[in-house]
Design a protein around this motif. Structure first.
Motif, PDB file in Angstrom:
ATOM      1  N   VAL A 150       0.839  -1.199   0.000  1.00 36.32           N
ATOM      2  CA  VAL A 150       0.000   0.000   0.000  1.00 36.32           C
ATOM      3  C   VAL A 150       0.876   1.251   0.000  1.00 36.32           C
ATOM      4  O   VAL A 150       0.647   2.199  -0.767  1.00 36.32           O
ATOM      5  CB  VAL A 150      -0.940   0.005   1.222  1.00 36.32           C
ATOM      6  CG1 VAL A 150      -1.555   1.388   1.416  1.00 36.32           C
ATOM      7  CG2 VAL A 150      -2.038  -1.030   1.051  1.00 36.32           C
ATOM      8  N   ALA A 151       1.885   1.269   0.854  1.00 36.06           N
ATOM      9  CA  ALA A 151       2.770   2.432   0.942  1.00 36.06           C
ATOM     10  C   ALA A 151       3.457   2.693  -0.393  1.00 36.06           C
ATOM     11  O   ALA A 151       3.564   3.847  -0.842  1.00 36.06           O
ATOM     12  CB  ALA A 151       3.803   2.218   2.047  1.00 36.06           C
ATOM     13  N   ASP A 152       3.922   1.643  -1.031  1.00 34.57           N
ATOM     14  CA  ASP A 152       4.605   1.809  -2.323  1.00 34.57           C
ATOM     15  C   ASP A 152       3.652   2.335  -3.395  1.00 34.57           C
ATOM     16  O   ASP A 152       4.018   3.196  -4.207  1.00 34.57           O
ATOM     17  CB  ASP A 152       5.216   0.484  -2.764  1.00 34.57           C
ATOM     18  CG  ASP A 152       6.465   0.113  -1.970  1.00 34.57           C
ATOM     19  OD1 ASP A 152       7.005   1.003  -1.268  1.00 34.57           O
ATOM     20  OD2 ASP A 152       6.899  -1.053  -2.051  1.00 34.57           O
ATOM     21  N   ILE A 153       2.432   1.809  -3.410  1.00 36.05           N
ATOM     22  CA  ILE A 153       1.454   2.272  -4.403  1.00 36.05           C
ATOM     23  C   ILE A 153       1.133   3.744  -4.174  1.00 36.05           C
ATOM     24  O   ILE A 153       1.067   4.537  -5.123  1.00 36.05           O
ATOM     25  CB  ILE A 153       0.177   1.411  -4.344  1.00 36.05           C
ATOM     26  CG1 ILE A 153       0.474  -0.004  -4.878  1.00 36.05           C
ATOM     27  CG2 ILE A 153      -0.948   2.047  -5.151  1.00 36.05           C
ATOM     28  CD1 ILE A 153      -0.647  -1.001  -4.627  1.00 36.05           C
ATOM     29  N   LEU A 154       0.948   4.136  -2.930  1.00 32.51           N
ATOM     30  CA  LEU A 154       0.656   5.538  -2.633  1.00 32.51           C
ATOM     31  C   LEU A 154       1.843   6.441  -2.962  1.00 32.51           C
ATOM     32  O   LEU A 154       1.669   7.629  -3.235  1.00 32.51           O
ATOM     33  CB  LEU A 154       0.259   5.696  -1.166  1.00 32.51           C
ATOM     34  CG  LEU A 154      -1.084   5.075  -0.760  1.00 32.51           C
ATOM     35  CD1 LEU A 154      -1.317   5.221   0.737  1.00 32.51           C
ATOM     36  CD2 LEU A 154      -2.229   5.694  -1.543  1.00 32.51           C
ATOM     37  N   ASP A 155       3.030   5.871  -2.955  1.00 34.29           N
ATOM     38  CA  ASP A 155       4.224   6.623  -3.343  1.00 34.29           C
ATOM     39  C   ASP A 155       4.407   6.688  -4.855  1.00 34.29           C
ATOM     40  O   ASP A 155       5.351   7.301  -5.347  1.00 34.29           O
ATOM     41  CB  ASP A 155       5.479   5.967  -2.739  1.00 34.29           C
ATOM     42  CG  ASP A 155       5.753   6.464  -1.328  1.00 34.29           C
ATOM     43  OD1 ASP A 155       5.163   7.469  -0.925  1.00 34.29           O
ATOM     44  OD2 ASP A 155       6.564   5.836  -0.632  1.00 34.29           O
ATOM     45  N   GLY A 156       3.523   6.019  -5.582  1.00 37.76           N
ATOM     46  CA  GLY A 156       3.630   6.020  -7.035  1.00 37.76           C
ATOM     47  C   GLY A 156       4.621   5.015  -7.573  1.00 37.76           C
ATOM     48  O   GLY A 156       4.991   5.066  -8.751  1.00 37.76           O
ATOM     49  N   LYS A 157       5.043   4.074  -6.737  1.00 42.06           N
ATOM     50  CA  LYS A 157       6.008   3.070  -7.166  1.00 42.06           C
ATOM     51  C   LYS A 157       5.304   1.908  -7.877  1.00 42.06           C
ATOM     52  O   LYS A 157       4.130   1.633  -7.635  1.00 42.06           O
ATOM     53  CB  LYS A 157       6.793   2.531  -5.968  1.00 42.06           C
ATOM     54  CG  LYS A 157       7.620   3.572  -5.240  1.00 42.06           C
ATOM     55  CD  LYS A 157       8.301   2.967  -4.034  1.00 42.06           C
ATOM     56  CE  LYS A 157       9.114   4.004  -3.255  1.00 42.06           C
ATOM     57  NZ  LYS A 157       9.726   3.438  -2.037  1.00 42.06           N
ATOM     58  N   THR A 158       6.043   1.226  -8.730  1.00 44.09           N
ATOM     59  CA  THR A 158       5.539   0.022  -9.384  1.00 44.09           C
ATOM     60  C   THR A 158       5.712  -1.159  -8.441  1.00 44.09           C
ATOM     61  O   THR A 158       6.789  -1.345  -7.862  1.00 44.09           O
ATOM     62  CB  THR A 158       6.285  -0.247 -10.693  1.00 44.09           C
ATOM     63  OG1 THR A 158       6.106   0.866 -11.573  1.00 44.09           O
ATOM     64  CG2 THR A 158       5.771  -1.515 -11.369  1.00 44.09           C
ATOM     65  N   VAL A 159       4.667  -1.953  -8.276  1.00 44.20           N
ATOM     66  CA  VAL A 159       4.735  -3.116  -7.399  1.00 44.20           C
ATOM     67  C   VAL A 159       4.426  -4.379  -8.193  1.00 44.20           C
ATOM     68  O   VAL A 159       3.748  -4.328  -9.228  1.00 44.20           O
ATOM     69  CB  VAL A 159       3.758  -2.993  -6.208  1.00 44.20           C
ATOM     70  CG1 VAL A 159       4.107  -1.793  -5.348  1.00 44.20           C
ATOM     71  CG2 VAL A 159       2.316  -2.911  -6.686  1.00 44.20           C
ATOM     72  N   GLU A 160       4.896  -5.495  -7.702  1.00 42.97           N
ATOM     73  CA  GLU A 160       4.572  -6.780  -8.313  1.00 42.97           C
ATOM     74  C   GLU A 160       3.100  -7.106  -8.076  1.00 42.97           C
ATOM     75  O   GLU A 160       2.569  -6.852  -6.986  1.00 42.97           O
ATOM     76  CB  GLU A 160       5.433  -7.898  -7.724  1.00 42.97           C
ATOM     77  CG  GLU A 160       6.915  -7.779  -8.022  1.00 42.97           C
ATOM     78  CD  GLU A 160       7.233  -8.035  -9.485  1.00 42.97           C
ATOM     79  OE1 GLU A 160       6.444  -8.755 -10.150  1.00 42.97           O
ATOM     80  OE2 GLU A 160       8.254  -7.528  -9.960  1.00 42.97           O
ATOM     81  N   ARG A 161       2.438  -7.666  -9.082  1.00 43.68           N
ATOM     82  CA  ARG A 161       1.034  -8.036  -8.927  1.00 43.68           C
ATOM     83  C   ARG A 161       0.881  -9.178  -7.928  1.00 43.68           C
ATOM     84  O   ARG A 161      -0.031  -9.175  -7.089  1.00 43.68           O
ATOM     85  CB  ARG A 161       0.443  -8.434 -10.290  1.00 43.68           C
ATOM     86  CG  ARG A 161      -0.939  -9.089 -10.238  1.00 43.68           C
ATOM     87  CD  ARG A 161      -2.005  -8.177  -9.659  1.00 43.68           C
ATOM     88  NE  ARG A 161      -3.317  -8.803  -9.640  1.00 43.68           N
ATOM     89  CZ  ARG A 161      -3.736  -9.684  -8.745  1.00 43.68           C
ATOM     90  NH1 ARG A 161      -2.930 -10.061  -7.769  1.00 43.68           N
ATOM     91  NH2 ARG A 161      -4.961 -10.183  -8.802  1.00 43.68           N
ATOM     92  N   ILE A 162       1.737 -10.169  -7.998  1.00 47.59           N
ATOM     93  CA  ILE A 162       1.647 -11.338  -7.127  1.00 47.59           C
ATOM     94  C   ILE A 162       2.842 -11.350  -6.170  1.00 47.59           C
ATOM     95  O   ILE A 162       3.999 -11.319  -6.596  1.00 47.59           O
ATOM     96  CB  ILE A 162       1.633 -12.646  -7.932  1.00 47.59           C
ATOM     97  CG1 ILE A 162       0.460 -12.654  -8.921  1.00 47.59           C
ATOM     98  CG2 ILE A 162       1.556 -13.850  -6.995  1.00 47.59           C
ATOM     99  CD1 ILE A 162      -0.901 -12.662  -8.267  1.00 47.59           C
ATOM    100  N   ASN A 163       2.551 -11.419  -4.887  1.00 42.30           N
ATOM    101  CA  ASN A 163       3.580 -11.477  -3.842  1.00 42.30           C
ATOM    102  C   ASN A 163       3.200 -12.617  -2.897  1.00 42.30           C
ATOM    103  O   ASN A 163       2.155 -12.548  -2.242  1.00 42.30           O
ATOM    104  CB  ASN A 163       3.653 -10.165  -3.076  1.00 42.30           C
ATOM    105  CG  ASN A 163       3.890  -8.968  -3.979  1.00 42.30           C
ATOM    106  OD1 ASN A 163       5.016  -8.549  -4.176  1.00 42.30           O
ATOM    107  ND2 ASN A 163       2.804  -8.406  -4.529  1.00 42.30           N
TER     108      ASN A 163
END
Length: 316
Positions: free
Chosen positions: A280-293
């Protein structure tokens, strides 16, 4: 944070969570509360507290329609993101689409929503891996059995990706065995159904060689059936029924320590919860995240469980 950002274009990269930590509010939509879910939620709350995030928790008590209404309530409260563990992956999408329309990112935890057009990331157990660990142990334990092998599989809910994947992994794990008959017992994660199904399976097939429980909270029911039939035999002795499960609950731990179950897969509940907040923090920071973790579990046997008690969430 939501009100401040509302005036920004949706393409604008969000301000860093470090700068807005005191303002970030995460909606936590929970399917229902039981041991492993509470353990994951504790990880979520611990990581959120460490980052200064506020958590607004709603619990659907297993009611899919109630969960949809609760998600709408979270949207109305202008949360900045939603963490969701869905009651039913087939009915949640409409509510999540409303979150998307409100520009609220959604992360699924513990239970994936693979067909969702809204969920940006998922974190949960590596259920195929976990099922495979139990299957590989079972295959090794039954490798010297001559003739047909009969295994009872207490299957989790078929509308739950974890249940589907644990079954898939278990069957991959036992693929080295020949002449295997699997007696499927659908449980929908219900212990009473698991008990009744196990009783029926042993009545119809007295020479069952193994039982795999998609959740180790069903193992006490297996123990009841084995005890009633005089089939609780120590590991390695003739007539022993191999019993494995996945979860890491206290039920599973006690069964393994007593030797009723051969071993169980313990999920990384705290790591899952903390990773959910990190996403959540990374998404709110505008970072790209892996779909599956995914967080793979660890397999403990009667020889190793007690020595590793500190790492088993249900034994704490």
């Amino acid at each position: 944070m939501k009100k401040l950002l509302g005036a920004l274009a949706t393409t604008t990269v969000l301000a860093t969570t470090a700068a807005w930590a005191d303002d970030i509010k995460i909606g936590l939509s929970v399917d229902q509360l039981f041991e492993s879910r509470v353990a994951v939620n504790d990880g979520i709350k611990a990581e959120a507290a460490a980052r200064g995030f506020e958590i607004v928790e709603v619990v659907a008590d297993g009611d899919a329609q109630q969960q949809n209404a609760q998600i709408q309530s979270l949207i109305t409260q202008e949360v900045d993101a939603i963490l969701v563990c869905a009651v039913d992956q087939n009915t949640i999408e409409r509510a999540l689409m409303a979150a998307k329309k409100a520009n609220i990112p959604v992360v699924a935890y513990d239970r994936d929503l693979p067909d969702s057009r809204v969920v940006q990331a998922f974190v949960g157990p590596d259920s195929i891996w976990d099922g495979r660990l139990a299957g590989e142990y079972t295959a090794k334990a039954l490798a010297d059995v001559d003739g047909e092998i009969t295994i009872v599989e207490l299957i989790g809910a078929l509308n739950d990706q974890n249940g589907i994947d644990r079954s898939k992994g278990f069957r991959e794990g036992i693929s080295s065995l020949q002449n295997v008959t699997i007696l499927e017992v659908p449980t929908d994660w219900d212990s009473a159904r698991a008990l009744a199904g196990t009783q029926n399976a042993f009545q119809a097939n007295p020479d069952i060689d193994a039982v795999f429980a998609a959740t180790d909270t069903h193992i006490p029911g297996v123990e009841t059936v084995l005890a009633d039939l005089g089939k609780i035999v120590p590991v390695g002795e003739p007539g022993h029924v191999v019993v494995t499960g996945v979860n890491g609950s206290n039920d599973g731990y006690q069964a393994v320590v007593k030797g009723v179950a051969d071993g169980f897969v313990v999920m990384g509940t705290e790591a899952t919860g903390r990773k959910a907040v990190e996403l959540v923090a990374d998404i709110l920071d505008g970072k790209t995240v892996e779909r599956i973790n995914v967080i793979p579990g660890d397999f403990y046997t009667t020889e190793t469980a007690e020595a590793n008690k500190a790492t088993i969430w249900g034994a704490k």
